[in-house]
Design an enzyme around this catalytic site. Structure first.
Site, PDB file in Angstrom:
ATOM      1  N   ASP A  67      -4.410   0.780  -6.324  1.00 12.68           N
ATOM      2  CA  ASP A  67      -5.246   1.968  -6.149  1.00 12.68           C
ATOM      3  C   ASP A  67      -4.968   3.051  -7.191  1.00 12.68           C
ATOM      4  O   ASP A  67      -4.003   2.964  -7.962  1.00 12.68           O
ATOM      5  CB  ASP A  67      -5.070   2.546  -4.731  1.00 12.68           C
ATOM      6  N   ASN A 136       0.021   5.527   8.961  1.00 13.69           N
ATOM      7  CA  ASN A 136      -1.122   5.235   9.839  1.00 13.69           C
ATOM      8  C   ASN A 136      -1.586   3.782   9.695  1.00 13.69           C
ATOM      9  O   ASN A 136      -2.645   3.420  10.177  1.00 13.69           O
ATOM     10  CB  ASN A 136      -2.278   6.201   9.537  1.00 13.69           C
ATOM     11  N   HIS A 138      -2.168   2.259   6.746  1.00 13.67           N
ATOM     12  CA  HIS A 138      -2.985   1.939   5.568  1.00 13.67           C
ATOM     13  C   HIS A 138      -2.231   1.014   4.624  1.00 13.67           C
ATOM     14  O   HIS A 138      -1.001   1.034   4.543  1.00 13.67           O
ATOM     15  CB  HIS A 138      -3.537   3.195   4.877  1.00 13.67           C
ATOM     16  N   GLU A 143      -7.800   3.112   4.641  1.00 13.70           N
ATOM     17  CA  GLU A 143      -7.441   3.948   5.788  1.00 13.70           C
ATOM     18  C   GLU A 143      -8.001   3.360   7.081  1.00 13.70           C
ATOM     19  O   GLU A 143      -9.010   2.653   7.062  1.00 13.70           O
ATOM     20  CB  GLU A 143      -8.020   5.359   5.583  1.00 13.70           C
TER      21      GLU A 143
HETATM   22  C1  GLP Z   1       0.546   5.497  -0.549  1.00 12.75           C
HETATM   23  C2  GLP Z   1      -0.034   4.318  -1.339  1.00 12.75           C
HETATM   24  C3  GLP Z   1       0.281   3.000  -0.679  1.00 12.75           C
HETATM   25  C4  GLP Z   1       1.702   3.064  -0.180  1.00 12.75           C
HETATM   26  C5  GLP Z   1       1.797   4.018   0.983  1.00 12.75           C
HETATM   27  C6  GLP Z   1       3.217   4.266   1.471  1.00 12.75           C
HETATM   28  O1  GLP Z   1      -0.250   6.585  -0.425  1.00 12.75           O
HETATM   29  N1  GLP Z   1      -1.404   4.368  -1.709  1.00 12.75           N
HETATM   30  O2  GLP Z   1       0.067   1.938  -1.593  1.00 12.75           O
HETATM   31  O3  GLP Z   1       2.132   1.797   0.246  1.00 12.75           O
HETATM   32  O4  GLP Z   1       1.108   5.227   0.715  1.00 12.75           O
HETATM   33  O5  GLP Z   1       3.913   5.045   0.581  1.00 12.75           O
HETATM   34  P1  GLP Z   1       5.484   5.233   0.554  1.00 12.75           P
HETATM   35  O6  GLP Z   1       6.029   3.968   0.001  1.00 12.75           O
HETATM   36  O7  GLP Z   1       5.708   6.393  -0.348  1.00 12.75           O
HETATM   37  O8  GLP Z   1       5.905   5.472   1.958  1.00 12.75           O
END
Ligand code: GLP
Length: 245
Positions: A67, A136, A138, A143
């Site tokens: 992304d 959540n 995702h 989402e």
């Molecule tokens: C982000 C990314 C995801 C990631 C998730 C968890 O916003 N778009 O790809 O896996 O949220 O992030 P973190 O590893 O910082 O907890």
């Protein structure tokens, strides 16, 4: 699904990096799906280390990131383009022409989404997809909602996602409102999925994703349908599963 629980984040990082390196040794032209966020940082450090030590080469590898934010300049330190350069690409021998991220600044975002899906197809699909998980549920930036898109698409970020990512931007107002993300269909087409979670704050969502009902309201729960899902957890993230011992 195969769940591995590690005593420390460091051990998890080493195991994940070894899995990725083993995969590349077996298939030097592997197509990797890459993630951002805090979770993969230690793994990227290990991969860079192994490259420096001459244990692995990425010369024939192709990568596709999950992304990117919409309307954030690529040279903004919190863009995923900049993140990937800073934490991985600048430290390994992956040819820049084979390191792909969706462009969140394209004039025609719908066309950009189609271009990205076509590129993934042309590369033969994703062999190994690395995934983190949002609080959540995702994955990428897919989402929770009543429906999920299969292919790459533009999403409006959930308020809790913007709040969670505000820690990187200084304030929530700086966090972009939209992103381009690979769809769940593309993610599920990956031949092997490595889902990684660390920390007690992920324990509840890990339990819901892996043992709860399969529902678009928890996008990560769709991973339960994947034939080759490997889950790497530290003890804190595994504590609600009842298997952490
Ligand atoms: C982000 C990314 C995801 C990631 C998730 C968890 O916003 N778009 O790809 O896996 O949220 O992030 P973190 O590893 O910082 O907890």
């Amino acid at each position: 699904m195969n769940i591995h629980i590690f005593d420390s984040g460091e051990q998890l990082d080493e195991a994940a990096a070894e899995t990725i390196c083993g995969f590349i040794r077996a298939k030097p032209g592997a197509v990797l799906g890459l993630a951002t966020g805090e979770t993969p940082l230690g793994i990227y450090r290990k991969l860079a280390e192994k490259f420096r030590e001459g244990l692995i080469s990425f010369r024939q590898v192709t990568t596709f990131n999950l992304d990117e934010y919409v309307n954030l300049p690529e040279d903004h330190p919190e863009s995923y383009h900049a993140y990937m350069r800073r934490h991985l690409f600048d430290h390994i021998d992956l040819p820049p022409s084979r390191a792909h991220l969706p462009c969140g600044n394209a004039a025609d975002l719908a066309a950009e989404c189609q271009r990205y899906d076509a590129l993934i197809e042309e590369a033969g699909g994703i062999d190994l997809q690395m995934l983190g998980i949002g609080h959540n549920g995702h994955i990428g930036f897919n989402e929770p909602g009543r429906e999920l898109a299969a292919g790459t698409h533009v999403v409006r970020l959930a308020p809790e996602t913007r709040r969670a990512n505000a820690r990187f931007f200084g304030s929530i107002d700086e966090v972009p409102e939209r992103a381009v993300t690979m769809g769940v269909g593309t993610i599920l087409k990956a031949r092997l999925i490595l889902l990684i979670a660390k920390g007690a704050d992920k324990a509840d969502i890990v339990r819901r994703a892996l043992t709860g009902p399969i529902t678009t309201e928890c996008p990560a729960s769709l991973l339960q349908t994947h034939p080759r899902l490997v889950v790497l957890l530290d003890r804190a993230a595994a504590k609600a599963l009842g298997t952490a011992g």
